[in-house]
Design a protein around this motif. Structure first.
Motif, PDB file in Angstrom:
ATOM      1  N   VAL A  38      25.718  24.167   6.862  1.00 36.55           N
ATOM      2  CA  VAL A  38      26.959  24.681   7.168  1.00 36.55           C
ATOM      3  C   VAL A  38      27.223  26.320   7.095  1.00 36.55           C
ATOM      4  O   VAL A  38      28.296  26.913   7.513  1.00 36.55           O
ATOM      5  N   SER A  39      26.494  26.865   6.348  1.00 36.07           N
ATOM      6  CA  SER A  39      26.222  28.408   6.019  1.00 36.07           C
ATOM      7  C   SER A  39      26.645  29.168   7.251  1.00 36.07           C
ATOM      8  O   SER A  39      27.441  30.128   7.218  1.00 36.07           O
ATOM      9  N   PRO A  40      26.040  28.921   8.361  1.00 35.99           N
ATOM     10  CA  PRO A  40      26.339  29.978   9.391  1.00 35.99           C
ATOM     11  C   PRO A  40      27.474  29.758  10.126  1.00 35.99           C
ATOM     12  O   PRO A  40      28.392  30.839  10.068  1.00 35.99           O
ATOM     13  N   GLY A  41      28.067  28.497  10.043  1.00 34.08           N
ATOM     14  CA  GLY A  41      29.570  28.224  10.185  1.00 34.08           C
ATOM     15  C   GLY A  41      30.500  29.055   9.503  1.00 34.08           C
ATOM     16  O   GLY A  41      31.633  29.437  10.000  1.00 34.08           O
ATOM     17  N   VAL A  42      30.461  28.811   8.199  1.00 30.62           N
ATOM     18  CA  VAL A  42      31.389  29.604   7.149  1.00 30.62           C
ATOM     19  C   VAL A  42      30.991  30.836   7.060  1.00 30.62           C
ATOM     20  O   VAL A  42      32.217  31.467   7.253  1.00 30.62           O
ATOM     21  N   VAL A  43      30.143  31.404   7.290  1.00 34.20           N
ATOM     22  CA  VAL A  43      30.034  32.914   7.611  1.00 34.20           C
ATOM     23  C   VAL A  43      30.778  33.392   8.872  1.00 34.20           C
ATOM     24  O   VAL A  43      31.366  34.543   8.703  1.00 34.20           O
ATOM     25  N   ALA A  44      30.528  32.702  10.007  1.00 37.26           N
ATOM     26  CA  ALA A  44      31.003  32.991  11.203  1.00 37.26           C
ATOM     27  C   ALA A  44      32.731  33.081  11.058  1.00 37.26           C
ATOM     28  O   ALA A  44      33.513  34.026  11.482  1.00 37.26           O
ATOM     29  N   ILE A  45      33.333  31.954  10.343  1.00 37.18           N
ATOM     30  CA  ILE A  45      34.639  31.828  10.159  1.00 37.18           C
ATOM     31  C   ILE A  45      35.280  32.957   9.318  1.00 37.18           C
ATOM     32  O   ILE A  45      36.488  33.291   9.518  1.00 37.18           O
ATOM     33  N   THR A  46      34.442  33.042   8.175  1.00 36.93           N
ATOM     34  CA  THR A  46      35.099  34.185   7.289  1.00 36.93           C
ATOM     35  C   THR A  46      35.045  35.490   7.830  1.00 36.93           C
ATOM     36  O   THR A  46      36.154  36.105   7.650  1.00 36.93           O
ATOM     37  N   VAL A  47      34.198  36.077   8.527  1.00 37.45           N
ATOM     38  CA  VAL A  47      34.069  37.109   9.360  1.00 37.45           C
ATOM     39  C   VAL A  47      35.228  37.139  10.332  1.00 37.45           C
ATOM     40  O   VAL A  47      35.889  38.281  10.204  1.00 37.45           O
ATOM     41  N   VAL A  48      35.524  36.381  11.307  1.00 38.68           N
ATOM     42  CA  VAL A  48      36.422  36.339  12.230  1.00 38.68           C
ATOM     43  C   VAL A  48      37.961  36.579  11.372  1.00 38.68           C
ATOM     44  O   VAL A  48      38.587  37.061  12.034  1.00 38.68           O
ATOM     45  N   VAL A  49      37.958  35.697  10.460  1.00 37.32           N
ATOM     46  CA  VAL A  49      39.243  35.927   9.922  1.00 37.32           C
ATOM     47  C   VAL A  49      39.565  37.155   9.121  1.00 37.32           C
ATOM     48  O   VAL A  49      40.713  37.584   9.186  1.00 37.32           O
ATOM     49  N   CYS A  50      38.368  37.658   8.380  1.00 38.26           N
ATOM     50  CA  CYS A  50      38.663  38.923   7.801  1.00 38.26           C
ATOM     51  C   CYS A  50      38.949  40.081   8.674  1.00 38.26           C
ATOM     52  O   CYS A  50      39.503  41.245   8.416  1.00 38.26           O
ATOM     53  N   ILE A  51      38.256  40.011   9.970  1.00 31.87           N
ATOM     54  CA  ILE A  51      38.473  41.149  10.885  1.00 31.87           C
ATOM     55  C   ILE A  51      39.583  40.762  11.990  1.00 31.87           C
ATOM     56  O   ILE A  51      39.891  41.693  13.079  1.00 31.87           O
ATOM     57  N   TYR A  52      40.536  39.697  11.735  1.00 34.66           N
ATOM     58  CA  TYR A  52      41.527  39.220  12.835  1.00 34.66           C
ATOM     59  C   TYR A  52      42.476  40.315  13.163  1.00 34.66           C
ATOM     60  O   TYR A  52      42.684  40.593  14.209  1.00 34.66           O
ATOM     61  N   HIS A  53      42.923  41.222  12.276  1.00 38.03           N
ATOM     62  CA  HIS A  53      43.808  42.318  12.471  1.00 38.03           C
ATOM     63  C   HIS A  53      43.201  43.456  13.008  1.00 38.03           C
ATOM     64  O   HIS A  53      43.814  44.352  13.645  1.00 38.03           O
ATOM     65  N   LYS A  54      41.897  43.699  12.827  1.00 41.22           N
ATOM     66  CA  LYS A  54      41.196  44.553  13.372  1.00 41.22           C
ATOM     67  C   LYS A  54      40.582  44.550  14.828  1.00 41.22           C
ATOM     68  O   LYS A  54      40.646  45.507  15.583  1.00 41.22           O
ATOM     69  N   PHE A  55      40.246  43.359  14.878  1.00 38.33           N
ATOM     70  CA  PHE A  55      39.240  43.022  16.222  1.00 38.33           C
ATOM     71  C   PHE A  55      40.085  41.594  16.597  1.00 38.33           C
ATOM     72  O   PHE A  55      39.323  40.664  16.226  1.00 38.33           O
ATOM     73  N   ARG A  56      40.770  41.433  17.373  1.00 39.83           N
ATOM     74  CA  ARG A  56      41.180  39.982  17.900  1.00 39.83           C
ATOM     75  C   ARG A  56      40.426  39.577  18.887  1.00 39.83           C
ATOM     76  O   ARG A  56      40.477  40.021  20.195  1.00 39.83           O
ATOM     77  N   PHE A  57      39.752  38.355  18.715  1.00 38.89           N
ATOM     78  CA  PHE A  57      39.019  37.925  19.892  1.00 38.89           C
ATOM     79  C   PHE A  57      39.910  37.162  21.181  1.00 38.89           C
ATOM     80  O   PHE A  57      41.172  37.245  20.636  1.00 38.89           O
ATOM     81  N   THR A  58      39.681  37.048  22.406  1.00 44.22           N
ATOM     82  CA  THR A  58      40.349  36.066  23.107  1.00 44.22           C
ATOM     83  C   THR A  58      40.572  34.760  22.586  1.00 44.22           C
ATOM     84  O   THR A  58      39.708  34.270  21.712  1.00 44.22           O
ATOM     85  N   THR A  59      41.400  34.049  22.981  1.00 48.37           N
ATOM     86  CA  THR A  59      41.792  32.751  22.558  1.00 48.37           C
ATOM     87  C   THR A  59      40.403  31.856  23.005  1.00 48.37           C
ATOM     88  O   THR A  59      40.034  30.814  22.269  1.00 48.37           O
ATOM     89  N   PHE A  60      40.004  32.054  24.166  1.00 46.66           N
ATOM     90  CA  PHE A  60      38.759  31.418  24.620  1.00 46.66           C
ATOM     91  C   PHE A  60      37.451  31.553  23.594  1.00 46.66           C
ATOM     92  O   PHE A  60      36.844  30.456  23.320  1.00 46.66           O
ATOM     93  N   SER A  61      37.339  32.465  23.241  1.00 44.65           N
ATOM     94  CA  SER A  61      36.096  32.845  22.135  1.00 44.65           C
ATOM     95  C   SER A  61      36.645  31.971  20.919  1.00 44.65           C
ATOM     96  O   SER A  61      35.693  31.554  20.273  1.00 44.65           O
ATOM     97  N   TYR A  62      37.710  32.262  20.415  1.00 51.11           N
ATOM     98  CA  TYR A  62      38.040  31.574  19.312  1.00 51.11           C
ATOM     99  C   TYR A  62      37.915  29.980  19.297  1.00 51.11           C
ATOM    100  O   TYR A  62      37.562  29.265  18.367  1.00 51.11           O
ATOM    101  N   ILE A  63      38.149  29.412  20.472  1.00 53.36           N
ATOM    102  CA  ILE A  63      37.795  27.926  20.620  1.00 53.36           C
ATOM    103  C   ILE A  63      36.569  27.533  20.456  1.00 53.36           C
ATOM    104  O   ILE A  63      35.864  26.816  19.919  1.00 53.36           O
ATOM    105  N   ILE A  64      35.694  28.564  21.109  1.00 52.14           N
ATOM    106  CA  ILE A  64      34.197  28.197  20.986  1.00 52.14           C
ATOM    107  C   ILE A  64      33.587  28.590  19.347  1.00 52.14           C
ATOM    108  O   ILE A  64      32.725  27.870  19.125  1.00 52.14           O
ATOM    109  N   ILE A  65      34.146  29.428  19.043  1.00 54.06           N
ATOM    110  CA  ILE A  65      33.753  29.717  17.608  1.00 54.06           C
ATOM    111  C   ILE A  65      34.089  28.512  16.808  1.00 54.06           C
ATOM    112  O   ILE A  65      33.369  27.860  15.917  1.00 54.06           O
ATOM    113  N   ALA A  66      34.996  27.866  16.975  1.00 58.88           N
ATOM    114  CA  ALA A  66      35.671  26.671  16.280  1.00 58.88           C
ATOM    115  C   ALA A  66      34.993  25.433  16.537  1.00 58.88           C
ATOM    116  O   ALA A  66      34.533  24.775  15.682  1.00 58.88           O
TER     117      ALA A  66
END
Length: 208
Positions: A38-66
Motif C-alpha cells: 500500500v505504500s505507493p498508493g499512500v504516498v501518491a494520495i498524500t502528495v496529491v492532497v498536499c499540492i491540491y491548492h498549488k497544482f490541481r489535476f483534472t478530475t479524470f486524473s484524480y479518478i485514475i489516481i483513486a
C-alpha cells in the motif's frame, strides 16, 4: 461544471479511497506485506492532497489516481496472489495462477494520462509524437523501477514468505517481464482510447 462541483467530486473520491484504505488495514493477510503493497498508493494520495491548492489535476486524473490506489489497497489486504474474485476466476476457468497482479500492472497503464497531464502543463512539450513517446518511456521506467525494487527485496530478505507474497510471482520466472509488458500494453491502449477525453478535461480546466 464549476470549481465547487469539481471540489465535491474530488472530496468524494478521497473519501472513497480513505474508506477502502481503512478496510484494508483491518486484519490484512500480513501487515508487513500490506505495508509494502500500500505504500505507493499512500504516498501518491498524500502528495496529491498536499499540492491540491498549488497544482490541481483534472478530475479524470484524480479518478485514475483513486482507482489505482484502491487496487493497491485491495492487493495489500489479501496479497496480490490471493484476491478472492481472482481466485474464483482461477478455479472457474482453470487458470494456472491468480491474475490480480497481472490485472493491476495492466491498469497501471492508466497512469499515462497523469504523466501526460504533468508534461503538458509543466514542460514545453506539446501534443504529438514526442509527448506520446516520452509518456510511454516514463511509465515503462516506473514499471521497471518497481520490478527492481521487488528484486532487491528478495536479495535483502533471502526469499522469505512475505517477500514471495509481495512479488506475487506464483512460480512464473518470467513474471517481471510479463508485468512490464502488460504495463506497456495498458499504456498504449490508454493513450489510444483516452487521449481525446483527457484533452476535453484539460480544455475545461484551462477555461476555469
Amino acid at each position: 461544471m464549476n470549481n465547487g462541483q469539481h471540489f465535491k467530486i474530488h472530496l468524494t473520491l478521497l473519501a472513497i479511497v480513505l474508506i477502502v484504505f481503512t478496510w484494508s488495514v483491518i486484519k490484512p493477510s500480513s501487515y508487513l506485506d500490506w505495508l509494502a503493497e500500500v505504500s505507493p498508493g499512500v504516498v501518491a494520495i498524500t502528495v496529491v492532497v498536499c499540492i491540491y491548492h498549488k497544482f490541481r489535476f483534472t478530475t479524470f486524473s484524480y479518478i485514475i489516481i483513486a482507482l489505482l490506489s484502491i487496487l493497491t489497497f485491495i492487493g495489500g489486504h489479501y496479497t496480490y496472489s490471493e484476491v478472492p474474485l481472482f481466485n474464483w476466476l482461477k478455479e472457474e476457468f482453470h487458470f494456472q495462477r491468480n491474475h490480480y497482479d497481472r490485472f493491476g500492472h495492466f491498469l497501471k497503464g492508466l497512469l499515462a494520462i497523469v504523466i501526460r497531464e504533468i508534461l503538458l502543463r509543466k514542460t514545453q512539450l506539446t501534443k504529438g509524437a514526442w509527448l506520446t513517446g516520452i509518456t510511454i518511456s516514463i511509465l515503462l521506467a516506473i514499471a521497471a523501477f518497481y520490478e527492481i525494487i521487488e528484486w532487491l527485496s528478495t536479495r535483502i530478505s533471502k526469499g522469505s514468505k512475505g517477500t514471495k507474497d509481495f512479488l506475487g510471482m506464483q512460480g512464473d520466472r518470467w513474471d517481471a517481464q510479463w508485468d512490464m509488458f502488460l504495463a506497456l500494453l495498458g499504456t498504449i491502449l490508454t493513450l489510444l482510447f483516452f487521449t481525446k477525453l483527457h484533452d476535453k478535461y484539460l480544455k475545461r480546466l484551462n477555461k476555469e
